[in-house]
Structure formats: structure tokens, C-alpha cells
Scaffold this motif. Structure first.
Motif, mmCIF file in Angstrom:
data_model
loop_
_atom_site.group_PDB
_atom_site.id
_atom_site.type_symbol
_atom_site.label_atom_id
_atom_site.label_comp_id
_atom_site.label_asym_id
_atom_site.label_seq_id
_atom_site.Cartn_x
_atom_site.Cartn_y
_atom_site.Cartn_z
ATOM 1 N N TYR A 1 0.829 -1.209 0.000
ATOM 2 C CA TYR A 1 0.000 0.000 0.000
ATOM 3 C C TYR A 1 0.866 1.264 0.000
ATOM 4 O O TYR A 1 0.597 2.222 -0.734
ATOM 5 C CB TYR A 1 -0.920 -0.010 1.224
ATOM 6 C CG TYR A 1 -1.598 1.307 1.495
ATOM 7 C CD1 TYR A 1 -2.677 1.733 0.726
ATOM 8 C CD2 TYR A 1 -1.160 2.138 2.531
ATOM 9 C CE1 TYR A 1 -3.302 2.952 0.972
ATOM 10 C CE2 TYR A 1 -1.776 3.350 2.790
ATOM 11 C CZ TYR A 1 -2.843 3.757 2.003
ATOM 12 O OH TYR A 1 -3.440 4.961 2.249
ATOM 13 N N VAL A 2 1.927 1.258 0.814
ATOM 14 C CA VAL A 2 2.828 2.414 0.871
ATOM 15 C C VAL A 2 3.522 2.622 -0.468
ATOM 16 O O VAL A 2 3.619 3.754 -0.971
ATOM 17 C CB VAL A 2 3.866 2.222 1.998
ATOM 18 C CG1 VAL A 2 4.933 3.308 1.932
ATOM 19 C CG2 VAL A 2 3.190 2.254 3.363
ATOM 20 N N LEU A 3 3.987 1.553 -1.081
ATOM 21 C CA LEU A 3 4.667 1.662 -2.377
ATOM 22 C C LEU A 3 3.730 2.167 -3.468
ATOM 23 O O LEU A 3 4.090 3.010 -4.288
ATOM 24 C CB LEU A 3 5.255 0.308 -2.781
ATOM 25 C CG LEU A 3 6.450 -0.201 -1.964
ATOM 26 C CD1 LEU A 3 6.874 -1.574 -2.452
ATOM 27 C CD2 LEU A 3 7.610 0.768 -2.054
ATOM 28 N N MET A 4 2.512 1.646 -3.476
ATOM 29 C CA MET A 4 1.545 2.035 -4.501
ATOM 30 C C MET A 4 1.043 3.460 -4.291
ATOM 31 O O MET A 4 0.817 4.199 -5.252
ATOM 32 C CB MET A 4 0.362 1.060 -4.496
ATOM 33 C CG MET A 4 0.704 -0.317 -5.026
ATOM 34 S SD MET A 4 -0.612 -1.533 -4.730
ATOM 35 C CE MET A 4 -2.019 -0.733 -5.462
ATOM 36 N N GLY A 5 0.885 3.856 -3.051
ATOM 37 C CA GLY A 5 0.267 5.143 -2.774
ATOM 38 C C GLY A 5 1.212 6.312 -2.702
ATOM 39 O O GLY A 5 0.801 7.458 -2.880
ATOM 40 N N HIS A 6 2.515 6.018 -2.467
ATOM 41 C CA HIS A 6 3.433 7.138 -2.252
ATOM 42 C C HIS A 6 4.640 7.116 -3.185
ATOM 43 O O HIS A 6 5.353 8.106 -3.281
ATOM 44 C CB HIS A 6 3.910 7.150 -0.792
ATOM 45 C CG HIS A 6 2.790 7.378 0.171
ATOM 46 N ND1 HIS A 6 1.948 6.362 0.574
ATOM 47 C CD2 HIS A 6 2.352 8.502 0.793
ATOM 48 C CE1 HIS A 6 1.048 6.850 1.421
ATOM 49 N NE2 HIS A 6 1.265 8.136 1.574
#
Length: 377
Positions: free
Chosen positions: A154-159
Motif C-alpha cells: 500500500y505504501v509503495l503504490m500510494g506514495h
């Protein structure tokens, strides 16, 4: 009875090392996020770790208490103290390494063993000790490793910003899930008399089936979380309610006390959010078909929502790549599932499951082994 080999012993040592390294990676990752001012992610990682540890300590101590019922209470108090400091898993590794070393390296001792056949007794002790560890690792996998993998994706995809420690955490999560799933199934084959040996090809089929379907589902949940955290939380709670309700209808009798049994059913409900498990050891062709059909519909629904309702986000998260990975993982995972159950999964089921799940099974739980009342695949 299947044998505990030198290979099993070295895998056990490797599993313990990975367990310790995984703890270090979690705290390292949490500290990195904290130093960057990402306090919420740091807290989430520590919460996943803490919750998983609490659950495993509770069940580990409960099993010690059941197995050592009627023995020295001072010894049990010491074990409770160790579990209170969240080190119970290391006691279990100690027993597993102790018995495993005696069996694998032919150092069989008659101390505490059956006079009729001490070798077989210690063999069973070693297998049972490893089985308990693998059951606890299943809890850890779905309470800590899988949620953390979801968080990192989620962190990689969102940020978009990526660092080495994030990739390290993702790799450790994938390794943890893979080892847990394969070791779980291996212990199942060793612990149940009606299960065939788990050969290498069977392990790969089972591993890819589990890993690919879980990966596809985590990517889907990550996408819906990027769209709306509230919708994601509602979806996960709804899926847990469905899993918990199904577990209640199965009338499981894994634990001796009602409180522990409801905790067990709550845990199973959370596990069922991410992967299917047969908790009664009976044929579940219809249930598993409904389970993955539901996952497929939800996954396709999430992708369609992005394409038609939120096209502005697609470019920001490399939607095409993510959607291809999601669909391909799901399709390949289901293919491995079908192949595994068609050609590699034992066709026989535990014929004594009804008796074991009943009153008679509760009286001889230690003799028959916990696995016959645990999650069955």
C-alpha cells in the motif's frame, strides 16, 4: 509413522533463524518510519507485531497447560512467566530442537521415553513439537506477516517513494508466508495417519497456489484502500464476520475452554479473510469454490471501479501493471489450486474426525494430537 530426518532438523534451525531475523526487520522498519515522521505506519507495524505475539503466547501457554496437566505447578508458573515476556516460542523451539536432535542424529535416550519403543516415542515428541510451532506460525502469518505485506505494498503504490528497507520487509514477508504455508502442510502430513507424504512437487504446487492467491488478494485490498480506507475497513470487517459465522456453524472443538474456543474461532475468521482453510478435515469442494469465486468477483469489481469511477488515479499508481499482476496472480493461483487438488492432495480424509471433535477427542487430545482438531487443508 513418518520420520523426523536431518533435513527436518536443519529446516527447523533455519526457521528459528528466520523468525529472529523477522523480528529484527520489523523493529528496524518501524524505527525507519518513525525517524521519517511516518508515525502511523510505524505504529501499525508495531501493532501487527504485538497482536500476533499476544495471540501466539496465549495459545502456546494454553497448550503447555493442557499437555502438562497434573504435573509440577512450579514448572508451569515458570513457563507462564516466559510467555508473559513474549518468549514462549523459544521454549517450543528448544523442545523441538532437543527431540529432533535425538531422533535425527540417533541420540535416542530412554529418559522419559516409552520402554516398549523409545525411538518411536521421541520421534512422535519431535514431530508434535514442530507441529505446535507450525500452528503458531500460521497465526503469526495472518496476524502479522500478511498485514505487514499489505501495508508495504500500500505504501509503495500510494506514495511511490521506495527504500531498501521497504523491499527488505516485503521479501521477508513473502519468505515468512511461504515457509509457514509449506511447513504447515508438511506437519499436517506427518501428524495425521491418513495423509500421504508431502513430496517436493506437491510442496511447490501448494506453495504457488497459496502465495499467488494471497498476493492477488493483497493487491486488491491495497487498491481499494487507496480508493477509500473506510470502504476497505468495512469490507475486511464484513469478510471477518462471514468467516467467523462459518466457523461457528462448523461447531469446532479445538480448545478445552469456551473462552479459548471463541478466541480460536475469532482467529480463524481473520485467517479466512486472506486464505481458505478447511477447519473440520472434511470435503469442502463447494466451500472452496464459493470462497475463491467470491474473491474473483470482488477483485474484478475493484478493478472496474478504478477504470470507470476513478480514472484520475490510474496513472499515479501504474494501474495497468498492478491490474495485470493482480489478475495474473489470481488466475495462476487458481490453476495451481486445481492442479494441486486434482493430482497432489490426498483423497482420503480423517475418518475419525467426528469422534475426535467430540467428547472422546477432548479427553485424549494430547494422545491424538492437536492437528486433528486444528485448521485442516
Amino acid at each position: 509413522m513418518m520420520k523426523f530426518t536431518k533435513q527436518n532438523f536443519f529446516f527447523l534451525v533455519g526457521g528459528m533463524i528466520i523468525y529472529v531475523v523477522d523480528i529484527g526487520v520489523d523493529f528496524w522498519l518501524a524505527s525507519r518510519y518513525f525517524c521519517q515522521g511516518q508515525y502511523s505506519w510505524s505504529i501499525l507495524i508495531l501493532c501487527f507485531r504485538g497482536l500476533s505475539s499476544i495471540i501466539t503466547q496465549i495459545f502456546s501457554y494454553e497448550w503447555f497447560k493442557n499437555d502438562w496437566e497434573g504435573t509440577d505447578t512450579g514448572k508451569l508458573k515458570l513457563v507462564f512467566l516466559v510467555h508473559l515476556f513474549h518468549c514462549g516460542i523459544f521454549i517450543r523451539y528448544w523442545f523441538a530442537l532437543k527431540y529432533g536432535c535425538q531422533v535425527a542424529f540417533k541420540q535416542t535416550s530412554s529418559r522419559g521415553a516409552s520402554e516398549a519403543n523409545p525411538s518411536n516415542f521421541i520421534q512422535k515428541q519431535a514431530i508434535d513439537a514442530v507441529t505446535d510451532i507450525n500452528m503458531l506460525r500460521v497465526f503469526k502469518t495472518f496476524f502479522e506477516t500478511t498485514p505487514q505485506l499489505f501495508l508495504q505494498i500500500y505504501v509503495l503504490m500510494g506514495h511511490g517513494k521506495t527504500d531498501f528497507y521497504q523491499y527488505a520487509a516485503i521479501i521477508m514477508s513473502f519468505c515468512g508466508i511461504s515457509l509457514s504455508m509449506v511447513d504447515y502442510q508438511t506437519s499436517l502430513r506427518k501428524s495425521l495417519p491418513d495423509k500421504d507424504e508431502f513430496h517436493m512437487l506437491s510442496k511447490f504446487m501448494y506453495l504457488f497456489y497459496k502465495l499467488l492467491t494471497i498476493t492477488s488478494w493483497i493487491l486488491s485490498i491495497s487498491l481499494i484502500t487507496l480508493l477509500s480506507v473506510r470502504i476497505s475497513v468495512i469490507l475486511l470487517i464484513f469478510l471477518w464476520i462471514c468467516g467467523f459465522t462459518w466457523t461457528l456453524k462448523q461447531h469446532t472443538t479445538f480448545c478445552k475452554s469456551k473462552k479459548m474456543e471463541y478466541l480460536y474461532r475469532t482467529v480463524v475468521g481473520i485467517i479466512l479473510i486472506f486464505s481458505f482453510f478447511n477447519i473440520k478435515g472434511k470435503r469442502t469442494k463447494v466451500c472452496i469454490s464459493i470462497y475463491y469465486a467470491t474473491h474473483t468477483v470482488v477483485t474484478l469489481g475493484i478493478l472496474f471501479v478504478y477504470m470507470f469511477w476513478k480514472p484520475c488515479i490510474i496513472k499515479e499508481i501504474c494501474f495497468t501493471i498492478v491490474s495485470i499482476l493482480t489478475i495474473s496472480s489470481l488466475v495462476l493461483g487458481i490453476i495451481f489450486l486445481v492442479v494441486y487438488y486434482s493430482h497432489f492432495h490426498p483423497t482420503t480424509y480423517c475418518t475419525c474426525s467426528d469422534e475426535i471433535d467430540g467428547v472422546a477427542g477432548q479427553k485424549d487430545r494430547t494422545k491424538t494430537g492437536r492437528f486433528q482438531n486444528f485448521l485442516m487443508q
